[in-house]
Design a protein around this motif. Structure first.
Motif, PDB file in Angstrom:
ATOM      1  N   UNK A  95      65.809  33.157  61.299  1.00 12.89           N
ATOM      2  CA  UNK A  95      65.608  34.371  62.092  1.00 12.89           C
ATOM      3  C   UNK A  95      66.296  35.566  61.440  1.00 12.89           C
ATOM      4  N   UNK A  96      67.343  35.313  60.672  1.00 14.77           N
ATOM      5  CA  UNK A  96      68.030  36.403  59.971  1.00 14.77           C
ATOM      6  C   UNK A  96      67.087  37.076  58.988  1.00 14.77           C
ATOM      7  N   UNK A  97      66.284  36.286  58.313  1.00 13.83           N
ATOM      8  CA  UNK A  97      65.359  36.824  57.325  1.00 13.83           C
ATOM      9  C   UNK A  97      64.147  37.484  57.980  1.00 13.83           C
ATOM     10  N   UNK A  98      63.978  37.259  59.259  1.00 20.64           N
ATOM     11  CA  UNK A  98      62.865  37.879  59.979  1.00 20.64           C
ATOM     12  C   UNK A  98      63.243  39.230  60.559  1.00 20.64           C
ATOM     13  N   UNK A  99      64.502  39.642  60.406  1.00 22.63           N
ATOM     14  CA  UNK A  99      64.967  40.888  61.022  1.00 22.63           C
ATOM     15  C   UNK A  99      65.022  42.048  60.028  1.00 22.63           C
ATOM     16  N   UNK A 100      64.303  41.948  58.954  1.00 21.92           N
ATOM     17  CA  UNK A 100      64.233  43.072  58.033  1.00 21.92           C
ATOM     18  C   UNK A 100      65.245  43.003  56.919  1.00 21.92           C
ATOM     19  N   UNK A 101      65.378  41.840  56.307  1.00 25.08           N
ATOM     20  CA  UNK A 101      66.338  41.693  55.218  1.00 25.08           C
ATOM     21  C   UNK A 101      65.826  42.318  53.920  1.00 25.08           C
ATOM     22  N   UNK A 102      64.550  42.615  53.844  1.00 25.64           N
ATOM     23  CA  UNK A 102      63.928  43.058  52.602  1.00 25.64           C
ATOM     24  C   UNK A 102      64.428  44.380  52.023  1.00 25.64           C
ATOM     25  N   UNK A 103      65.151  45.254  52.775  1.00 27.95           N
ATOM     26  CA  UNK A 103      65.636  46.487  52.146  1.00 27.95           C
ATOM     27  C   UNK A 103      66.547  46.285  50.945  1.00 27.95           C
ATOM     28  N   UNK A 104      67.113  45.094  50.755  1.00 29.97           N
ATOM     29  CA  UNK A 104      67.959  44.842  49.586  1.00 29.97           C
ATOM     30  C   UNK A 104      67.110  44.864  48.319  1.00 29.97           C
ATOM     31  N   UNK A 105      67.698  45.344  47.216  1.00 32.30           N
ATOM     32  CA  UNK A 105      66.982  45.361  45.941  1.00 32.30           C
ATOM     33  C   UNK A 105      66.681  43.948  45.454  1.00 32.30           C
ATOM     34  N   UNK A 106      67.647  43.025  45.694  1.00 26.31           N
ATOM     35  CA  UNK A 106      67.485  41.639  45.253  1.00 26.31           C
ATOM     36  C   UNK A 106      67.978  40.692  46.345  1.00 26.31           C
ATOM     37  N   UNK A 107      67.378  39.513  46.390  1.00 29.02           N
ATOM     38  CA  UNK A 107      67.852  38.432  47.254  1.00 29.02           C
ATOM     39  C   UNK A 107      67.920  37.184  46.392  1.00 29.02           C
ATOM     40  N   UNK A 108      69.102  36.595  46.281  1.00 28.66           N
ATOM     41  CA  UNK A 108      69.277  35.443  45.409  1.00 28.66           C
ATOM     42  C   UNK A 108      69.959  34.303  46.150  1.00 28.66           C
ATOM     43  N   UNK A 109      69.699  33.087  45.699  1.00 30.01           N
ATOM     44  CA  UNK A 109      70.261  31.880  46.288  1.00 30.01           C
ATOM     45  C   UNK A 109      71.317  31.301  45.358  1.00 30.01           C
ATOM     46  N   UNK A 110      72.430  30.855  45.955  1.00 33.19           N
ATOM     47  CA  UNK A 110      73.516  30.266  45.174  1.00 33.19           C
ATOM     48  C   UNK A 110      73.885  28.899  45.720  1.00 33.19           C
ATOM     49  N   UNK A 111      74.403  28.049  44.871  1.00 30.97           N
ATOM     50  CA  UNK A 111      75.018  26.818  45.335  1.00 30.97           C
ATOM     51  C   UNK A 111      76.296  27.172  46.070  1.00 30.97           C
TER      52      UNK A 111
END
Length: 289
Positions: A95-111
């Protein structure tokens, strides 16, 4: 055929449906590309270095940890450079990603092991973001009827709590002297509960001369001090700056010399002093009543 569809969908509903489809496709593509360690080792080292004050000040960037605080940042006018999260955070917080997280220039996943390098907490919240600092000192023009100023508030928890109290009581502008804790210290940001994103904060090395200039602009300087008059008997008049000082040492002579009035919270019990953050809530409540 188009005329039949047009009968079922008006322009607004069709536009809304297209936007929803695009949003879904973006999320779908993000899920398909979900991979660990998209950051290079140098990038991870760079972002983790923002835990250091000297690096934050040099780069004019700061780290924010936790979904709620990041949302506060995204809702502000600050530019978000990157959002970093673990796969488990994504799985548990879609649900966090459904609230408009896209304004960030990048979204990355980490261990998780790598993400822990970005935080100073014992139990990381598994999501962090990097924001660019605003130009806080642009103009330094005060406009509020009541301003809060802080002298030697070096404890990050106290500073963050006072900023949160200012935000709660509608104080929009805060002045800090050069001996206060840094606003973008992670502990300050957490203690403020996101209020750092709502306030206009001036960091003043020439603190006392700045206050003197405000007196020339019609502001009265109130100083919170144990020897002051009862805050509940104080009668406000015009524009005011309430100054709170370090609870252990009290206000400095420089501050007392330029203060127009001293106020205090009357003591009822046996405690030696009142925590400055707690005192700020009582004083601000009375001055904004």
């Amino acid at each position: 055929m188009f005329s039949k569809l047009r009968g079922k969908f008006n322009t607004k509903s069709l536009y809304h449906a297209i936007n929803e489809l695009l949003t879904f496709l973006k999320k779908f593509l993000y899920l398909k590309q979900l991979k660990f360690n998209m950051l290079t080792k140098n990038e991870l080292k760079y972002y983790s270095s923002l835990l250091q004050k000297k690096v934050r000040q040099k780069e004019c960037k700061f780290l924010v940890e936790g979904g709620k605080l990041i949302q506060e940042g995204l809702n502000s006018n600050l530019k978000c450079e990157i959002i970093l999260h673990t796969k488990s955070f994504f799985d548990d917080n879609k649900q966090f990603f459904e609230k408009g997280i896209l304004p960030a220039d990048r979204i990355e996943v980490l261990k998780s092991l790598d993400f822990n390098k970005l935080t100073d907490t014992k139990t990381p919240q598994e999501v962090a973001a990097v924001f660019q600092m605003p130009n806080r000192n642009s103009g330094n023009v005060l406009s509020g009827k009541l301003i809060c100023a802080l002298e030697n508030i070096s404890d990050p928890g106290n500073l963050g709590t006072i900023l949160r109290n200012c935000d709660w009581f509608g104080i929009e502008q805060v002045i800090l002297d050069g001996n206060c804790a840094e606003v973008y210290n992670p502990k300050v940001i957490r203690a403020s509960a996101g209020s750092v994103f709502h306030l206009d904060i001036f960091e003043q090395d020439d603190f006392y001369n700045f206050l003197k200039l405000q007196k020339q602009s019609g502001y009265q300087i109130l100083c919170a001090d144990l020897d002051g008059q009862n805050i509940y008997n104080y009668k406000q008049a015009g524009k005011e700056i309430i100054v709170l000082a370090n609870e252990a040492n009290g206000p400095t002579k420089n501050l007392l010399d330029i203060s127009d009035t001293k106020v205090t919270i009357p003591k009822r019990g046996k405690a030696e002093s009142l925590n400055v953050a707690s005192a700020s809530a009582v004083i601000l409540s009375e001055l904004t009543n």
